[in-house]
Design a protein around this motif. Structure first.
Motif, PDB file in Angstrom:
ATOM      1  N   GLU A   1       0.822  -1.207   0.000  1.00 59.68           N
ATOM      2  CA  GLU A   1       0.000   0.000   0.000  1.00 59.68           C
ATOM      3  C   GLU A   1       0.857   1.259   0.000  1.00 59.68           C
ATOM      4  OE1 GLU A   1      -3.055   2.458  -0.395  1.00 59.68           O
ATOM      5  OE2 GLU A   1      -3.139   0.261  -0.589  1.00 59.68           O
ATOM      6  N   ARG A   2       2.000   1.193   0.669  1.00 59.44           N
ATOM      7  CA  ARG A   2       2.918   2.340   0.688  1.00 59.44           C
ATOM      8  C   ARG A   2       3.348   2.714  -0.724  1.00 59.44           C
ATOM      9  NH1 ARG A   2       8.147   2.419   4.726  1.00 59.44           N
ATOM     10  NH2 ARG A   2       9.181   4.285   3.944  1.00 59.44           N
ATOM     11  N   ILE A   3       3.631   1.713  -1.541  1.00 63.46           N
ATOM     12  CA  ILE A   3       4.062   1.964  -2.924  1.00 63.46           C
ATOM     13  C   ILE A   3       2.858   2.363  -3.781  1.00 63.46           C
ATOM     14  CG2 ILE A   3       5.248   1.014  -4.912  1.00 63.46           C
ATOM     15  CD1 ILE A   3       6.933   1.307  -2.302  1.00 63.46           C
ATOM     16  N   ILE A   4       1.736   1.668  -3.603  1.00 58.59           N
ATOM     17  CA  ILE A   4       0.526   1.978  -4.380  1.00 58.59           C
ATOM     18  C   ILE A   4       0.119   3.430  -4.163  1.00 58.59           C
ATOM     19  CG2 ILE A   4      -1.955   1.489  -4.549  1.00 58.59           C
ATOM     20  CD1 ILE A   4      -1.205  -1.468  -3.865  1.00 58.59           C
ATOM     21  N   GLN A   5       0.125   3.858  -2.916  1.00 60.66           N
ATOM     22  CA  GLN A   5      -0.271   5.233  -2.613  1.00 60.66           C
ATOM     23  C   GLN A   5       0.681   6.237  -3.251  1.00 60.66           C
ATOM     24  OE1 GLN A   5      -0.838   5.965   1.572  1.00 60.66           O
ATOM     25  NE2 GLN A   5      -0.938   8.181   1.324  1.00 60.66           N
ATOM     26  N   SER A   6       1.982   5.964  -3.178  1.00 61.57           N
ATOM     27  CA  SER A   6       2.962   6.868  -3.755  1.00 61.57           C
ATOM     28  C   SER A   6       2.762   7.008  -5.264  1.00 61.57           C
ATOM     29  CB  SER A   6       4.374   6.358  -3.462  1.00 61.57           C
ATOM     30  OG  SER A   6       5.356   7.131  -4.119  1.00 61.57           O
ATOM     31  N   VAL A   7       2.512   5.876  -5.937  1.00 64.63           N
ATOM     32  CA  VAL A   7       2.354   5.905  -7.395  1.00 64.63           C
ATOM     33  C   VAL A   7       1.067   6.632  -7.786  1.00 64.63           C
ATOM     34  CG1 VAL A   7       2.014   4.456  -9.447  1.00 64.63           C
ATOM     35  CG2 VAL A   7       3.734   3.830  -7.738  1.00 64.63           C
ATOM     36  N   ARG A   8      -0.023   6.321  -7.102  1.00 69.73           N
ATOM     37  CA  ARG A   8      -1.305   6.936  -7.474  1.00 69.73           C
ATOM     38  C   ARG A   8      -1.353   8.412  -7.120  1.00 69.73           C
ATOM     39  NH1 ARG A   8      -5.008   1.570  -6.109  1.00 69.73           N
ATOM     40  NH2 ARG A   8      -4.679   0.613  -8.174  1.00 69.73           N
ATOM     41  N   GLU A   9      -0.698   8.809  -6.044  1.00 69.34           N
ATOM     42  CA  GLU A   9      -0.650  10.234  -5.702  1.00 69.34           C
ATOM     43  C   GLU A   9       0.125  11.038  -6.742  1.00 69.34           C
ATOM     44  OE1 GLU A   9       0.914  10.554  -1.770  1.00 69.34           O
ATOM     45  OE2 GLU A   9      -1.026  10.144  -0.795  1.00 69.34           O
ATOM     46  N   ALA A  10       0.998  10.370  -7.485  1.00 70.27           N
ATOM     47  CA  ALA A  10       1.736  11.029  -8.559  1.00 70.27           C
ATOM     48  C   ALA A  10       0.919  11.119  -9.844  1.00 70.27           C
ATOM     49  CB  ALA A  10       3.037  10.292  -8.824  1.00 70.27           C
ATOM     50  N   GLY A  11      -0.337  10.630  -9.808  1.00 73.01           N
ATOM     51  CA  GLY A  11      -1.205  10.693 -10.971  1.00 73.01           C
ATOM     52  C   GLY A  11      -0.945   9.623 -12.001  1.00 73.01           C
TER      53      GLY A  11
END
Length: 403
Positions: free
Chosen positions: A67-77
């Motif tokens: 989730e830490r990686i998923i959130q980082s990627v999705r927050e970058a659009g």
């Protein structure tokens, strides 16, 4: 998006003298340090990525690391698909499922150990080249550039984040299938020691011993060269001093976790150039036939193989004693080499590693194991030549180790 880099064929010629021509072709970049993984999305955005596929496993989902990686990627659009069903020793079928999911992605992200990073690499080949992953066993078998790979290790062991190799389980053949080519060297490795803090002692020990095996086998390979030597030496030093605290107090010893991840990465770069030895030839059949975790198999085989190889290049094994912090002043080269081997036997004694017999390996197993070990691609690069009977005797000795 990703800048093109020179792609040289993998070359494991045995060097005849110090003036031989050698190639050194790591590609991509490394982002290393505590907290580095939260920058995943930011780094992908810089590279122009619009859509990615994340490859991981259920354990990393359960503990919130995915989730830490998923959130980082999705927050970058960045649009993101997730494949989270990688198994230990990921299979041909897993690779095919990942490749199907990633057809319209710009990049594959491998998050985990080799069981996630390796199938991401293999799927990257299939997306670009088609066919079956079995078609690409060996080195440099693909013709089209694979999908770019971002590798995020969550254990300090395999070194897959910085190697041009993947090992995939072919369960139909009970065979661990090696695939190589500089085209699957990750374009970006994000190495965050914080992702290893929660690893249990057994996993830390097995992965750490895998990394140590990479470093020692690279340092004693017939294909050594000056850059791989420098990397392997530092990797052995780091791992030798950090592995015990990482295993037994890794929840609080951040320096040990940092040094283990650095050591594993350096070892990966070292064996990319120098190749490996017969510990890996022995470990792969144990994994394929008896599901012995790769790090456990290497941990058990390494000191036995070192003792077998020692006479072929005693100066190198004497060096290893020094890397472990032993004072070898006044010793003969042979005495110092034996000390280097003893250091690894003693380290194994301290590790929470199961004995080989607990996996069901018996005397009747040895001939088939030896047959498959003889097929190992690293055998020609081992410092001492090895016969089938040698492998039978080596496996027999590994079976006698008491844990």
């Amino acid at each position: 998006m990703f800048r093109p880099v020179a792609q040289l064929p993998l070359d494991y010629s045995v060097f005849k003298d110090k003036k031989s021509v050698f190639s050194w072709a790591p590609s991509g970049a490394v982002l290393f340090g505590n907290g580095a993984s939260v920058r995943t999305g930011e780094e992908l955005k810089k590279l122009g990525v619009k859509k990615a596929t994340l490859v991981t496993d259920q354990g990393l989902v359960k503990f919130g690391i995915a989730e830490r990686i998923i959130q980082s990627v999705r927050e970058a659009g960045i649009a993101l698909d997730v494949y989270d069903k990688c198994e230990p020793d990921s299979s041909v079928e897993t690779v095919e499922r990942i490749a199907g999911l990633a057809q319209d992605s710009d990049v594959l992200i491998g998050l985990g150990g080799g069981s996630s990073m390796d199938p991401a690499k293999a799927a990257a080949i299939l997306v670009a080249n088609g066919g079956s992953i079995r078609d690409y066993q060996g080195c440099d078998k693909f013709t089209k550039a694979p999908l770019p790979i971002v590798a995020i290790p969550t254990a300090a062991g395999t070194g897959s984040e910085c190697t041009p190799f993947a090992v995939i389980a072919d369960r139909q053949r009970a065979w661990k299938m090696p695939i190589g080519g500089t085209g699957i060297m990750p374009a970006l490795a994000i190495c965050d020691p914080e992702l290893t803090y929660s690893l249990p002692a057994g996993v830390t020990a097995a992965t750490g011993m895998d990394a140590l095996t990479h470093a020692i086998e690279a340092y004693t390979s017939r294909c050594t060269e000056p850059i791989s030597d420098a990397l392997a030496m530092q990797a052995i030093r780091l791992i030798a001093h950090a592995i015990r605290p990482a295993v037994y107090r890794g929840d609080i010893d951040r320096d040990a976790r940092y040094d283990m991840m650095m050591g594993a990465m350096l070892a990966g770069y070292a064996f990319t150039s120098a190749s490996l030895g017969i510990s890996h030839c022995m470990a792969h059949p144990l994994g394929a036939q008896y599901q012995v975790p790769h790090g456990v198999a290497n941990a058990l085989c390494l000191p036995v193989v070192m003792e077998f190889n020692m006479g072929a290049w005693p100066e190198r094994y004497a060096d290893i004693a020094g890397f472990f912090g032993e004072d070898t002043c006044g010793m003969s080269v042979r005495e110092a080499a034996k000390t280097g081997v003893r250091c690894v036997y003693e380290l194994l004694e301290d590790m929470p590693i199961r004995p080989l017999e607990s996996f069901g390996v018996t005397e009747g197993s040895l001939e088939r194991l030896a047959d498959d070990a003889m097929l190992g691609g690293d055998r020609p690069n081992n410092p001492r030549m090895t016969t089938k009977e040698d492998f039978i005797q080596l496996y027999r000795k590994v079976m006698t180790l008491k844990k």
